[in-house]
Design a protein around this motif. Structure first.
Motif, PDB file in Angstrom:
ATOM      1  N   ASP A  72       3.039 -18.716  -1.604  1.00 44.21           N
ATOM      2  CA  ASP A  72       3.037 -17.704  -0.792  1.00 44.21           C
ATOM      3  C   ASP A  72       1.788 -17.445  -0.175  1.00 44.21           C
ATOM      4  O   ASP A  72       2.034 -17.104   1.177  1.00 44.21           O
ATOM      5  CB  ASP A  72       3.511 -16.462  -1.592  1.00 44.21           C
ATOM      6  N   PHE A  73       0.779 -17.588  -0.710  1.00 43.95           N
ATOM      7  CA  PHE A  73      -0.552 -17.098   0.038  1.00 43.95           C
ATOM      8  C   PHE A  73      -0.627 -18.259   1.250  1.00 43.95           C
ATOM      9  O   PHE A  73      -1.205 -18.320   2.262  1.00 43.95           O
ATOM     10  CB  PHE A  73      -1.640 -17.088  -1.013  1.00 43.95           C
ATOM     11  N   ILE A  74      -0.638 -19.835   0.806  1.00 42.84           N
ATOM     12  CA  ILE A  74      -0.779 -20.835   1.568  1.00 42.84           C
ATOM     13  C   ILE A  74      -0.011 -20.676   2.932  1.00 42.84           C
ATOM     14  O   ILE A  74      -0.450 -20.742   4.096  1.00 42.84           O
ATOM     15  CB  ILE A  74      -0.749 -22.033   1.042  1.00 42.84           C
ATOM     16  N   PHE A  75       1.254 -20.362   2.754  1.00 37.44           N
ATOM     17  CA  PHE A  75       2.238 -20.361   3.624  1.00 37.44           C
ATOM     18  C   PHE A  75       2.491 -18.798   4.534  1.00 37.44           C
ATOM     19  O   PHE A  75       3.286 -18.916   5.154  1.00 37.44           O
ATOM     20  CB  PHE A  75       3.655 -20.739   3.485  1.00 37.44           C
ATOM     21  N   LEU A  76       1.411 -18.178   4.002  1.00 41.24           N
ATOM     22  CA  LEU A  76       1.464 -16.773   4.790  1.00 41.24           C
ATOM     23  C   LEU A  76       2.834 -15.985   4.576  1.00 41.24           C
ATOM     24  O   LEU A  76       3.374 -15.308   5.500  1.00 41.24           O
ATOM     25  CB  LEU A  76       1.003 -16.871   6.262  1.00 41.24           C
ATOM     26  N   ARG A  77       3.547 -15.942   3.466  1.00 39.27           N
ATOM     27  CA  ARG A  77       4.616 -15.174   3.467  1.00 39.27           C
ATOM     28  C   ARG A  77       4.094 -14.031   2.484  1.00 39.27           C
ATOM     29  O   ARG A  77       3.160 -13.989   2.009  1.00 39.27           O
ATOM     30  CB  ARG A  77       5.572 -16.113   2.500  1.00 39.27           C
ATOM     31  N   PRO A  78       4.892 -12.855   2.592  1.00 38.86           N
ATOM     32  CA  PRO A  78       4.540 -11.599   1.934  1.00 38.86           C
ATOM     33  C   PRO A  78       4.308 -12.188   0.260  1.00 38.86           C
ATOM     34  O   PRO A  78       5.011 -12.703  -0.306  1.00 38.86           O
ATOM     35  CB  PRO A  78       5.655 -10.826   1.768  1.00 38.86           C
ATOM     36  N   PRO A  79       3.289 -11.691  -0.313  1.00 36.30           N
ATOM     37  CA  PRO A  79       2.919 -12.359  -1.484  1.00 36.30           C
ATOM     38  C   PRO A  79       3.614 -11.931  -2.528  1.00 36.30           C
ATOM     39  O   PRO A  79       3.817 -10.713  -2.872  1.00 36.30           O
ATOM     40  CB  PRO A  79       1.341 -11.973  -1.781  1.00 36.30           C
ATOM     41  N   GLY A  80       4.251 -12.968  -3.366  1.00 41.12           N
ATOM     42  CA  GLY A  80       4.992 -12.470  -4.497  1.00 41.12           C
ATOM     43  C   GLY A  80       6.452 -12.541  -4.427  1.00 41.12           C
ATOM     44  O   GLY A  80       7.246 -12.653  -5.225  1.00 41.12           O
ATOM     45  N   LEU A  81       6.684 -12.176  -3.177  1.00 38.08           N
ATOM     46  CA  LEU A  81       8.350 -11.997  -2.927  1.00 38.08           C
ATOM     47  C   LEU A  81       9.089 -13.301  -3.158  1.00 38.08           C
ATOM     48  O   LEU A  81      10.028 -13.226  -3.974  1.00 38.08           O
ATOM     49  CB  LEU A  81       8.473 -11.157  -1.610  1.00 38.08           C
ATOM     50  N   TRP A  82       8.787 -14.127  -2.241  1.00 41.30           N
ATOM     51  CA  TRP A  82       9.625 -15.461  -2.578  1.00 41.30           C
ATOM     52  C   TRP A  82       9.357 -15.963  -3.860  1.00 41.30           C
ATOM     53  O   TRP A  82      10.302 -16.544  -4.437  1.00 41.30           O
ATOM     54  CB  TRP A  82       9.235 -16.566  -1.529  1.00 41.30           C
ATOM     55  N   LEU A 125      17.066  -9.154   3.351  1.00 42.64           N
ATOM     56  CA  LEU A 125      17.245  -7.900   3.100  1.00 42.64           C
ATOM     57  C   LEU A 125      16.054  -7.188   2.935  1.00 42.64           C
ATOM     58  O   LEU A 125      15.543  -6.135   3.241  1.00 42.64           O
ATOM     59  CB  LEU A 125      18.375  -7.800   2.396  1.00 42.64           C
ATOM     60  N   SER A 126      15.241  -7.963   1.795  1.00 40.99           N
ATOM     61  CA  SER A 126      13.940  -7.481   1.303  1.00 40.99           C
ATOM     62  C   SER A 126      12.891  -6.901   2.388  1.00 40.99           C
ATOM     63  O   SER A 126      12.303  -5.711   2.450  1.00 40.99           O
ATOM     64  CB  SER A 126      13.112  -7.944   0.039  1.00 40.99           C
ATOM     65  N   LEU A 127      12.824  -7.963   3.358  1.00 44.40           N
ATOM     66  CA  LEU A 127      11.952  -8.077   4.256  1.00 44.40           C
ATOM     67  C   LEU A 127      12.297  -6.855   5.372  1.00 44.40           C
ATOM     68  O   LEU A 127      11.487  -6.097   5.959  1.00 44.40           O
ATOM     69  CB  LEU A 127      11.543  -9.166   5.110  1.00 44.40           C
ATOM     70  N   ALA A 128      13.890  -6.765   5.599  1.00 43.92           N
ATOM     71  CA  ALA A 128      14.279  -5.964   6.690  1.00 43.92           C
ATOM     72  C   ALA A 128      14.150  -4.579   5.924  1.00 43.92           C
ATOM     73  O   ALA A 128      13.853  -3.459   6.779  1.00 43.92           O
ATOM     74  CB  ALA A 128      15.828  -6.211   6.807  1.00 43.92           C
ATOM     75  N   ILE A 129      14.349  -4.382   4.773  1.00 46.40           N
ATOM     76  CA  ILE A 129      14.218  -2.836   4.168  1.00 46.40           C
ATOM     77  C   ILE A 129      12.661  -2.324   4.569  1.00 46.40           C
ATOM     78  O   ILE A 129      12.392  -1.123   4.855  1.00 46.40           O
ATOM     79  CB  ILE A 129      14.585  -3.081   2.857  1.00 46.40           C
ATOM     80  N   PHE A 130      11.578  -3.146   4.321  1.00 43.61           N
ATOM     81  CA  PHE A 130      10.292  -2.714   4.434  1.00 43.61           C
ATOM     82  C   PHE A 130      10.053  -3.048   5.847  1.00 43.61           C
ATOM     83  O   PHE A 130       8.538  -2.931   6.145  1.00 43.61           O
ATOM     84  CB  PHE A 130       9.395  -3.635   3.347  1.00 43.61           C
ATOM     85  N   MET A 131      10.666  -3.395   7.081  1.00 41.37           N
ATOM     86  CA  MET A 131      10.629  -3.556   8.031  1.00 41.37           C
ATOM     87  C   MET A 131       9.330  -4.618   8.386  1.00 41.37           C
ATOM     88  O   MET A 131       8.480  -4.302   9.308  1.00 41.37           O
ATOM     89  CB  MET A 131      10.211  -2.306   8.871  1.00 41.37           C
ATOM     90  N   VAL A 132       9.356  -5.591   7.726  1.00 39.06           N
ATOM     91  CA  VAL A 132       8.616  -6.787   8.040  1.00 39.06           C
ATOM     92  C   VAL A 132       9.030  -7.786   8.949  1.00 39.06           C
ATOM     93  O   VAL A 132      10.258  -8.019   9.083  1.00 39.06           O
ATOM     94  CB  VAL A 132       8.346  -7.669   6.643  1.00 39.06           C
ATOM     95  N   ASP A 133       8.202  -8.329   9.939  1.00 43.27           N
ATOM     96  CA  ASP A 133       8.693  -9.189  10.721  1.00 43.27           C
ATOM     97  C   ASP A 133       8.959 -10.433  10.289  1.00 43.27           C
ATOM     98  O   ASP A 133       8.791 -10.837   9.036  1.00 43.27           O
ATOM     99  CB  ASP A 133       7.580  -9.522  11.823  1.00 43.27           C
ATOM    100  N   GLN A 134      10.100 -10.966  10.772  1.00 41.85           N
ATOM    101  CA  GLN A 134      10.761 -12.246  10.166  1.00 41.85           C
ATOM    102  C   GLN A 134      11.100 -13.047  11.264  1.00 41.85           C
ATOM    103  O   GLN A 134      11.185 -12.849  12.352  1.00 41.85           O
ATOM    104  CB  GLN A 134      12.294 -11.635   9.634  1.00 41.85           C
ATOM    105  N   THR A 135      11.287 -14.260  10.728  1.00 46.88           N
ATOM    106  CA  THR A 135      11.623 -15.506  11.804  1.00 46.88           C
ATOM    107  C   THR A 135      12.970 -15.076  12.244  1.00 46.88           C
ATOM    108  O   THR A 135      13.861 -14.427  11.669  1.00 46.88           O
ATOM    109  CB  THR A 135      11.510 -16.722  10.912  1.00 46.88           C
ATOM    110  N   SER A 136      13.667 -15.944  13.161  1.00 49.44           N
ATOM    111  CA  SER A 136      15.072 -15.528  13.504  1.00 49.44           C
ATOM    112  C   SER A 136      15.967 -16.058  12.477  1.00 49.44           C
ATOM    113  O   SER A 136      15.637 -16.813  11.558  1.00 49.44           O
ATOM    114  CB  SER A 136      15.208 -16.653  14.909  1.00 49.44           C
ATOM    115  N   LEU A 137      17.073 -15.402  12.569  1.00 49.31           N
ATOM    116  CA  LEU A 137      18.005 -15.751  11.528  1.00 49.31           C
ATOM    117  C   LEU A 137      18.355 -17.156  11.586  1.00 49.31           C
ATOM    118  O   LEU A 137      18.817 -17.849  10.601  1.00 49.31           O
ATOM    119  CB  LEU A 137      19.173 -14.900  11.611  1.00 49.31           C
ATOM    120  N   GLY A 138      18.815 -17.777  12.611  1.00 50.19           N
ATOM    121  CA  GLY A 138      18.997 -19.147  13.065  1.00 50.19           C
ATOM    122  C   GLY A 138      18.183 -20.234  12.298  1.00 50.19           C
ATOM    123  O   GLY A 138      18.341 -20.909  11.566  1.00 50.19           O
TER     124      GLY A 138
END
Length: 179
Positions: A72-82, A125-138
């Motif tokens: 998670d840290f290396i790939f710059l994802r929200p830490p701990g969620l994935w 859904l977790s990212l959407a609830i906390f309004m975190v920028d996401q990649t495209s759904l596709g």
């Protein structure tokens, strides 16, 4: 004298760490062939799912949690969620391992695909609830499809290349009495 089963278990844990390090290294390389934007599979998760359904003692939680958190840290994802979602998915599959020993591969593949898709939906859904920028759904769907499609290749590498087969009933009984 060290028990051969213990040596084998710890050596495969080391192999798993090597596979995750190698996968992380190749993910970080700036390689882009062509103009297509097809995302690569999550090989760390695919190997973890494959191994937890074949030899759950090779991928314990105390090994997976730090590896997934570091990813998670290396790939710059929200830490701990994935990492947390992956651990929940892995533990779900670990609890189903005794019943999945006799299932055909197609059903195992469908079960793994269902867990991966549930994890992806929960993550988005977790990212959407906390309004975190996401990649495209596709792009997220293509990433999950590539991971699901790579699962049989991961199984083939694990089985034929590394010799990791499903636990037989006699081995399961023996492991139950050792613990």
């Amino acid at each position: 004298m060290v028990d051969p089963r213990t040596v084998r278990t710890w050596s495969f844990r080391g192999v798993f760490l090597g596979i995750t390090a190698l996968a992380t290294f190749f993910y970080l390389l700036p390689l882009q062939v062509g103009s297509g934007r097809w995302p690569g599979p999550d090989l760390i998760l695919a190997f973890a799912f494959a191994w937890v359904l074949r030899r759950p003692d090779y991928v314990p939680v105390f090994l997976l949690a730090p590896v997934l958190l570091l990813a998670d840290f290396i790939f710059l994802r929200p830490p701990g969620l994935w990492a947390a979602l992956s651990i929940m998915g892995l533990e779900f599959l670990r609890s189903r391992e005794p019943t999945s020993r006799d299932l055909p591969f197609a059903i195992e593949w469908a079960m793994v695909a269902g867990v991966m898709l549930a994890m992806a939906v929960t993550y988005r859904l977790s990212l959407a609830i906390f309004m975190v920028d996401q990649t495209s759904l596709g792009l997220a769907i293509l990433g999950q499809i590539s991971t699901i499609l790579s699962y049989p290749i991961v199984i083939a590498i694990s089985h034929y290349g590394l010799g990791i087969a499903k636990i037989t009933p006699s081995e399961a009984d023996e492991m139950r009495y050792v613990r």
